[in-house]
Every structure is written in structure tokens, then in C-alpha cells.
Design an enzyme around this catalytic site. Sequence first.
Site, PDB file in Angstrom:
ATOM      1  N   HIS A   1      -1.077  -0.057  -9.975  1.00 38.20           N
ATOM      2  CA  HIS A   1      -1.687  -0.977  -8.989  1.00 38.20           C
ATOM      3  C   HIS A   1      -2.276  -2.214  -9.691  1.00 38.20           C
ATOM      4  O   HIS A   1      -3.492  -2.417  -9.694  1.00 38.20           O
ATOM      5  CB  HIS A   1      -2.770  -0.258  -8.174  1.00 38.20           C
TER       6      HIS A   1
ATOM      7  N   GLU B   1      -3.727   7.158  -4.925  1.00 45.05           N
ATOM      8  CA  GLU B   1      -3.976   6.646  -6.286  1.00 45.05           C
ATOM      9  C   GLU B   1      -5.255   7.224  -6.869  1.00 45.05           C
ATOM     10  O   GLU B   1      -6.223   7.404  -6.128  1.00 45.05           O
ATOM     11  CB  GLU B   1      -4.078   5.115  -6.235  1.00 45.05           C
TER      12      GLU B   1
ATOM     13  N   ARG C   1       0.854  -1.183   0.000  1.00 43.72           N
ATOM     14  CA  ARG C   1       0.000   0.000   0.000  1.00 43.72           C
ATOM     15  C   ARG C   1       0.888   1.231   0.000  1.00 43.72           C
ATOM     16  O   ARG C   1       1.938   1.235   0.669  1.00 43.72           O
ATOM     17  CB  ARG C   1      -0.869   0.023   1.266  1.00 43.72           C
TER      18      ARG C   1
END
Length: 265
Positions: free
Chosen positions: A231, A213, A184
Amino acid sequence: VLMTCPPPDAYLVEQLEKRFTLYKFHSIPDKAHFLNSNKASIRAVVGSASAGADAQLIHQLPNLEIVSSFSVGLDKIDLAKCKERGIRVTYTPDVLTDDVADLAIGLMLAVLRRLCQSDRYVRSGQWKKGDFKLTTKFTGKSVGIIGLGRIGLAIAKRAEAFRCPISYYTRTEKSDGVLINIGRGPHVDEPELVSALVEGRLGGAGLDVFQDEPIVPEELFGLENVVLLPHVGSGTMETRKEMADLVIGNLEAHFLNRPLLTPVL
Ligand code: 8YV
């Protein structure tokens, strides 16, 4: 079922729509009005790594029974609130471990062996004009893993095959180190990471996740020793289908009063 995240997977949406009345929260313009009119009928939330169920949403859904997350990470779900309200929570562990670990090794090789730069070098016609700089060997390099859970262990096993000595945590300052983040964004102090890379205090980075993000610090765009991914750790067709099947399987088990497949709470 209320899906709070942008639809993460077409198969998941299609299968949910076959079985449930699915509301896609992300594309509802007047969310407050929608919640006011529909809050009593919503019994399940489906979330992901980008949105889950925070305290405010849980508070607004009086009949919420289960949160089924299309992710292994639970950072977007207020677990304490769910526990307090007796709301069940499920996630998608194990099925994505291999993909995320594979990607971590891929990022390591991409940064050290300068794969992206090499590709650009060939595509831009530079190869015909000059020599490409030598790169750095991966086999045998020390690998430090922060967080030795399922994914951390899977990375360690792969790194062992590259004869890398492994430590799971180190306080020692790195000079030529390379940082790989497939967990993360907030696990790493992003402004400090950017400064360390810009100032050359860190050898390079391979990043699949970011603090906010899809916003990626623009200072990183010009750096040749950095590989940036959107991601996609678990983003293979095989794994996303297994994740979707777990989300649906957990919801079905819940509504049929059967044991949950992968419960958190
Ligand atoms: C995302 C992830 O779920 O499992 C996790 O925690 O971060 C990913 O697998 C996936 O990108 C969908 O948002």
C-alpha cells in the site's frame, strides 16, 4: 487531537505535535481507560487509510468537531454519523493523484514485462545458466478502468500515451487479463482473485492494496505472475509532505474559523 491510525508519516506527527496536544491512540494500551479520562478534551481526529473514525469512536467523543484524514479514501470514516453530529471532515485529494496513477502504470509494466522476476533472475545468477522467458507487450493493450475519478482519469491519460484503447468498465470475461488494484482491497473479491490466479483463469495481477492489510493471502507468494506492494501508492516524500500539510492546514483553518481547504463535510 487524537491520531487513530498508526503514525503514517514522521513529518505529519512532528508538525501536529508542534501545534496541538497529540494523542497517539494506536500506542495507548488501555484505550477504554484513555477515552474515559480524555474524551471531553478531544476536538479533532486524524486518521488515514488504515484507521479513521467509526461510529463507535464518534459516539465516545462528545466534543469532536473535525476529522482530518491523511488519505483521499474515506472508507474508514462513518460519514453519515459525522453528518448527523455536524462534525466536519477533510481529506487529501489531488496531491496524490499523480503518484497513484504512476504506480498503476508501474505495476502494469512490472507484471507484463516480468520486472521483478527478471531482477531475481539476474541476482540469483540464473542469467549465466539459461534463457529468460519472453514477456508480454504493454503498449497498445486494452485497459479497463473501474472508477473514473481523479486517479482513474490520470491512469487513462498515462495509458493513452502507451496507445492503449481505454474502457472504463467492462463485463466481458478476461482470459489473459491482468488486474491492477491501487484503490482498496474490498473493491475486488480477494478469494475469487486468488482462485483465478492460482487456477490460471487470470493472466496476472499487480496489487498495492488488500482486503485485510497488512495480511496478504499466502497463496499469492509463490505466483510468478503477481507483483505485491505494501500500500505505497501515495508513498513518495513529495506527496506525503503535501498530504501532511493538508491535514494540518485543515485543522488550523477549522480552529481559526477559516474555510476548510479540502472539505468533504
Ligand atoms: C494512504 C490512501 O492514505 O489516500 C488514500 O486513500 O490509501 C493512501 O494515500 C496512505 O498510505 C497513508 O495511510
